[in-house]
Each structure stands twice: as C-alpha cells, then as structure tokens.
Design a protein around this motif. Structure first.
Motif, mmCIF file in Angstrom:
data_model
loop_
_atom_site.group_PDB
_atom_site.id
_atom_site.type_symbol
_atom_site.label_atom_id
_atom_site.label_comp_id
_atom_site.label_asym_id
_atom_site.label_seq_id
_atom_site.Cartn_x
_atom_site.Cartn_y
_atom_site.Cartn_z
ATOM 1 N N ASP A 46 0.838 -1.190 0.000
ATOM 2 C CA ASP A 46 0.000 0.000 0.000
ATOM 3 C C ASP A 46 0.879 1.248 0.000
ATOM 4 O OD1 ASP A 46 -2.820 1.179 0.492
ATOM 5 O OD2 ASP A 46 -1.617 2.082 2.081
ATOM 6 N N GLU A 59 0.237 4.405 0.603
ATOM 7 C CA GLU A 59 0.042 5.371 1.682
ATOM 8 C C GLU A 59 0.640 4.909 3.002
ATOM 9 O OE1 GLU A 59 -3.616 7.681 4.009
ATOM 10 O OE2 GLU A 59 -3.968 6.720 2.066
ATOM 11 N N SER A 60 0.363 3.668 3.379
ATOM 12 C CA SER A 60 0.799 3.164 4.680
ATOM 13 C C SER A 60 2.131 2.421 4.633
ATOM 14 C CB SER A 60 -0.264 2.220 5.255
ATOM 15 O OG SER A 60 -0.349 1.040 4.465
ATOM 16 N N MET A 95 2.229 -0.653 4.140
ATOM 17 C CA MET A 95 1.898 -1.987 4.651
ATOM 18 C C MET A 95 1.160 -2.796 3.582
ATOM 19 S SD MET A 95 0.873 -0.913 8.561
ATOM 20 C CE MET A 95 0.931 -2.601 9.179
#
Length: 274
Positions: free
Chosen positions: A255, A257-258, A260
């Motif tokens: 991901d 954005e994260s 993760m």
C-alpha cells in the motif's frame, strides 16, 4: 537502545504474567476452560524467548523457556498434550525449542522428545506429490503455514542428527509448493491446495484455494528464512532464489500510503479487508 529496552520490557512483562500452564500470550482457550497443551503458538513464543537469550545473555529468558518446556516433557520424552497419531503439522513447530534447550543444558528427555516429534515427521500422511498433509483431519491438503510449522524442524533434525539424509525431500516439498500454489501472473502464493480437489474451497481444476492470504505468505517466507539460516551455502541457494522472487513480487502489492499490506493481498480497499 530505547527501542530495544522497550521490547525487552514488554517481553519480560509477558513472562512475569505467565506460567507453563497459563501463558498470557495464548489465553483464549484458557478463558474457555480448555487446558493449555502443546501448540504452535507457545512454540513461537518460547523460540523467541530463547533467541532473545542468545542475543542478550540474560539468564531470565533461558530459565523461563527451560521451565516452560520442562513442564510439558516427561523423563521418557513423552509430551503432555501432544500426540503423534493426531498428525497435526502445527504441533511439530514447538519442537524447535527442544534443539536449543538440549544444546544448552543437555537434558536427555529433550533429546527423546525430539525423536518423538521426528517420528511424526517420518509417518506424516502425504499428498500424491509428496507433501505433508496439514492435518489428519484435512486429508490431501497442503497449507502455506504448514511449511513453517513442519519444515524448519525437519531441516534442523536432518542437519544436526541425521547427516542431511532427507534434504532432497525437504527441497522437493518446497518445489511442489512453488509448482502448485504460486500464481504465475502475480507471483503470489495461494493459501492452500487440495490434491484431491474435493474440498469445498478448492478450484475443481487446480485444487487451489481462492485467495492470497498475507499471514500465510508470511509464514511461508519465514519458513524459508529459518531454513536458510540452518543449511550451508551450497544447499541454500535454491530456497534463497524462491524467497527473493517472492519478496520482489509482493512488493508490487504494498500500500503506497501506509507502506503496509492488505490481509487479502490483491484486494486493497475491499469491504472487510484491512
């Protein structure tokens, strides 16, 4: 250093709240009134405690781990709450703690217990392709997490106690996982495979489960790392290649954005996924 101290403080807090028959990290079944028995969760934790001891030299970790496993193992090597005939590959995992403890204190009952668990490895039912069934109650099924539960113990036994006689079998089981569970398009691994193609979740043509489960891909990845740490340079290259390819492929699903990963790896944002 502050982070390391915080980790140690956390581990020691867990140990202080735990006894061999009531480990705080595995409290769910105890709350249900079910007796704690030999299981993979405790195996993971005690192995981590022993590795922390190896890093820090703090005797508190060793004493706790030894007392915890000693409580389960009889002088004749029998293990409370463990049955070979259950043929549950999950229960092999905790056997890894026995190698470390036997090397540290030489208790002969640990050596006997190692042989007991190895007797399960020797007789574990297999698929036609040669892989261990995940459990006796799950005939013909191979799960990614089962590779973590069984193969590192198997490899450690072969390396230290059996002159590497069954290395070929271990590598063959990994090769079968690549052949039957790896998706060529994404490079990800499906969670399970049923060689009979009869279980409800199996694709009728491939025998594969339908989803890529992050947790089981994690188990599979750590299985390879654990084995790579045991074997010599000559024999680890094949697994290193499988591991490196998986790491390159799964990076595509991180991901942005994260940083993760989603639990169902290839379905970001789907309702219920996280």
């Amino acid at each position: 250093m502050k982070k390391i101290k915080a980790i140690e403080d956390y581990i020691k807090e867990l140990l202080a709240k735990s006894t061999p028959d009531r480990p705080i990290w595995n409290i769910e079944k105890l709350k249900q009134g079910v007796k704690s028995k030999w299981n993979y969760i405790d195996g993971c934790m005690i192995k981590a405690v022993l590795e922390t001891y190896a890093i820090t030299g703090d005797e508190e970790y060793f004493k706790f781990a030894d007392a915890f496993i000693d409580y389960r193992v009889s002088e004749d090597g029998r293990i409370d709450g463990y049955s070979v005939e259950e043929y549950n590959i999950d229960n092999v995992n905790a056997g890894k703690t026995l190698f470390s403890l036997y090397e540290l204190n030489g208790k002969e009952k640990y050596r006997k217990a190692i042989d007991l668990i190895y007797s399960q490895v020797q007789t574990q039912p297999r698929t036609p392709e040669g892989n261990f069934w995940h459990k006796k109650i799950y005939p013909n099924q191979v799960w990614l997490d089962g590779m973590y539960m069984g193969q590192p113990f198997y490899m450690e036994y072969e390396t230290k106690l059996n002159n590497k006689k069954n290395y070929k079998d271990i590598f063959s089981q990994f090769a079968n996982v690549v052949k039957y569970l790896r998706d060529e398009e994404t490079g990800l691994y499906y969670h399970g495979y049923d060689s009979s193609k009869s279980i409800f979740w199996a694709d009728p043509e491939t025998g594969r489960s339908k989803n890529f489960w992050l947790r089981s891909i994690g188990w599979f990845s750590v299985a390879m790392i654990d084995i790579i740490e045991i074997v010599d340079e000559q024999t680890k290259s094949e697994l290193s290649g499988i591991f490196s390819r998986l790491m390159a492929d799964i990076l595509k699903f991180r991901d942005e954005e994260s940083g993760m990963y989603w639990q169902v790896v290839d379905q970001p944002g789907r309702e219920g996924n996280y």
